[in-house]
Design an enzyme around this catalytic site. Structure first.
Site, PDB file in Angstrom:
ATOM      1  N   ASP A 168      50.524   0.863  17.927  1.00 15.65           N
ATOM      2  CA  ASP A 168      50.494   1.955  18.892  1.00 15.65           C
ATOM      3  C   ASP A 168      50.142   1.483  20.289  1.00 15.65           C
ATOM      4  OD1 ASP A 168      51.349   4.279  17.870  1.00 15.65           O
ATOM      5  OD2 ASP A 168      49.397   5.065  17.297  1.00 15.65           O
ATOM      6  N   TYR A 269      44.195  -5.750   9.198  1.00 16.72           N
ATOM      7  CA  TYR A 269      43.752  -5.148  10.452  1.00 16.72           C
ATOM      8  C   TYR A 269      42.256  -5.350  10.627  1.00 16.72           C
ATOM      9  CZ  TYR A 269      48.226  -2.717  10.889  1.00 16.72           C
ATOM     10  OH  TYR A 269      49.560  -2.423  11.017  1.00 16.72           O
TER      11      TYR A 269
END
Length: 588
Positions: A168, A269
């Site tokens: 994003d 992540y």
């Protein structure tokens, strides 16, 4: 009167001497003048001929006015007509191509995410736009023309392009992987011309045809080393990319059916945060309601319960339905929200070098050795939420982190995660904000079922010699002027100096004045009672958000169900109702 013949003899013998013209009569004077004029004419003619054949030698003494005139001419030269720049056309048919994989990293705070969407103007460029411009400028890709796209828009048609994860806006990546077909240094194979019956009759088509295993033949060419003789792709791209984007490695021979998205077996992540999470209070006077909802002691504002967060994070592991931990994208028409999390934990991030300075923060006590669990050490620490899984839903990691922060602040119990994963008990997602984007990093993309051989920066190749001769970096594009380390050092150094200056200012502010000043206004809360004031909620940003009186997540209004969201979109777009959609999304 003198004898003329005698005077003539005297004249001939006195050519290079000064004659006494006072004794000459008028007739001989006229003859003398005529003779001298004839000599001057001949000498003048000879000098003109010699000056046209050779450059006139410089004299030591020049006429003053002649020098001035020369300076004036040199000061105002005759303007030359502008050169017309001819652009040499690039012919892709003269080059071979190969399918490779690239691993690269980027700091995403100044970019509008990874993926570029056509006809979507964004305030900041995307990572794909910067990568596409570098590939185009280096003439490494030859996209198929797409009339639906404008000039300069990223076009991956015909490039066999794929990506592992879509990050994003503001999200960074340290191990992003793409697959792409690029130009190669390999020589083109010898093309054979098919002979048809028409050619036998004397009519040749002249169209070359390529064998189906031509690329395999290129790879088997013993005279060409597929790594050392190849274009140094990371070095070439790093010279054209912004300093925040660095290509770290390339894979020369991925499988023919390789897809950076579908071949990726695991994505990792990290979400970074500090302890304390935001500026804490120093008062020893706790407001009356010092107990959490579950009866445990409430921490001071700013401090997070790391052990409680670790316990809660472990509940994410396994195969679960994460519809309450994501944002539904109706355009994907997803109805399967099950994802497997291989591991989830909260770990401390150790500093890279010993003695790294950090600003002092208040710990709620004059005694710096206070190890009370309600307090923390005087030096802030860095922690990270680490999560590994096969695939992730849209904004999934940021929703997971937001719930962990609520649990770490003591506003929610760890059992909230179990309740949200139970779709029978919580079929619709309660309304809550997800965590900020900037601390999130796509750390790595793993391909456990594939044996990908990566050529990293610093691995010496023969082709890099050309880069060094052209003024580029040496050492495989890793070190030296223009190398990846040199460029990233500049980025790191700028941020590090900002960190040191801000830390010194924070330290100066904390040390100045009384450390107990907050006690005068009820421990940092005007009015004294916590229940009557706006609750500070940490969501990963630089400061907490004021949320008013805190409402537990399970008591909040519920969002529309997934089926209702998908049905609304289908009606608005006039789409048929599918039996089952198995689309997936890796946006986090």
């Amino acid at each position: 009167m003198a004898n003329p013949s005698a005077k003539e003899a005297n004249h001939q013998s006195s050519i290079y001497s000064a004659p006494d013209y006072s004794t000459w009569d008028s007739r001989h004077l006229v003859e003398r003048v005529t003779h001298l004029e004839e000599q001057l004419r001949k000498q003048t003619a000879k000098s003109v001929i010699h000056s046209s054949l050779r450059v006139k030698p410089k004299t030591k003494l020049c006429n003053r006015y002649e020098l001035l005139s020369r300076k004036a001419v040199s000061a105002s030269p005759t303007p030359k007509p502008p050169r017309t720049k001819t652009t040499r056309q690039f012919d892709p048919s003269k080059y071979s191509t190969r399918f490779i994989a690239l691993k690269f990293a980027y700091l995403g705070q100044v970019y509008n995410g990874l993926e570029y969407h056509a006809n979507n103007t964004t305030p900041n460029p995307t990572i794909e736009e910067e990568m596409w411009k570098a590939l185009q400028k280096a003439k490494l890709i030859f996209p198929t023309p797409n009339p639906a796209l404008k000039d300069g828009e990223p076009n991956w048609d015909g490039c066999e392009y794929s990506k592992s994860g879509r990050t994003d806006k503001g999200v960074s990546a340290f191990g992003q992987v793409i697959g792409i077909r690029v130009r190669s240094n390999r020589p083109l194979p010898k093309r054979r011309t098919e002979v048809s019956e028409e050619e036998d009759n004397g009519s040749a088509s002249g169209q070359p045809c390529m064998s189906h295993n031509e690329e395999q033949q290129l790879g088997d060419d013993a005279a060409f080393d597929t790594v050392k003789d190849e274009i140094p792709y990371p070095q070439v791209l790093n010279r054209l990319l912004p300093p925040e984007i660095r290509v770290l490695a390339w894979c020369p021979s991925p499988p023919p059916d390789f897809s950076a998205r579908f071949s990726c077996g695991e994505r990792r992540y990290k979400y970074f945060f500090t302890q304390p999470a935001f500026a804490p209070t120093t008062s020893s006077n706790e407001p009356p309601d010092t107990r959490n909802l579950n009866g445990s002691p409430r921490r001071r504002e700013g401090w997070l319960g790391i052990e409680t967060m670790k316990e809660a994070a472990s509940k994410f592991e396994g195969l679960h339905d994460f519809r309450n931990f994501c944002k539904v994208d109706p355009s994907k028409q997803i109805d399967n929200f099950q994802r497997r999390i291989n591991s989830a934990d909260v770990v401390e991030v150790k500093p890279g070098r010993d003695g790294e300075a950090s600003p002092e923060v208040p710990n709620g006590s004059d005694d710096e050795s206070n190890e009370d669990p309600l307090h923390a050490h005087a030096t802030p620490k860095i922690y990270a939420f680490k999560v590994q899984g096969s695939a992730f839903l849209w904004h999934q990691v940021r929703h997971m982190v937001a719930i962990l922060f609520l649990i770490g602040q003591g506003l929610e119990p760890p059992s909230l995660i179990t309740d949200l994963l139970n779709i029978d008990r919580t079929p619709q997602r309660p309304t809550y904000d997800m965590a900020d984007a900037s601390p999130l990093v796509l750390e790595d993309c793993k391909f456990p079922n594939l044996d990908l051989q990566w050529v990293h920066l610093g691995d010496y190749t023969g082709a890099e010699r050309g880069i060094a001769k052209a003024g580029g970096s040496v050492g495989g594009g890793k070190y030296g002027l223009g190398g990846a380390v040199d460029e990233m050092w500049k980025v790191w150094h700028g941020h590090k100096i900002d960190e040191v200056l801000a830390g010194e200012l924070l330290d100066l502010t904390v040390r100045g004045g009384s450390k107990r000043e907050e006690e005068k206004d009820g421990g940092g809360f005007e009015g004294g009672s916590r229940s009557s004031q706006s609750q500070k909620v940490y969501l990963g940003g630089d400061a907490p958000r004021l949320m008013g009186k805190y409402i537990p997540v399970l008591d909040r209004p519920r969002m529309e169900s997934v089926a209702a969201v998908n049905e609304k979109y289908r009606r608005r777009k006039g789409l048929p109702t599918p039996e089952s959609s198995r689309a997936t999304s890796e946006v986090v």
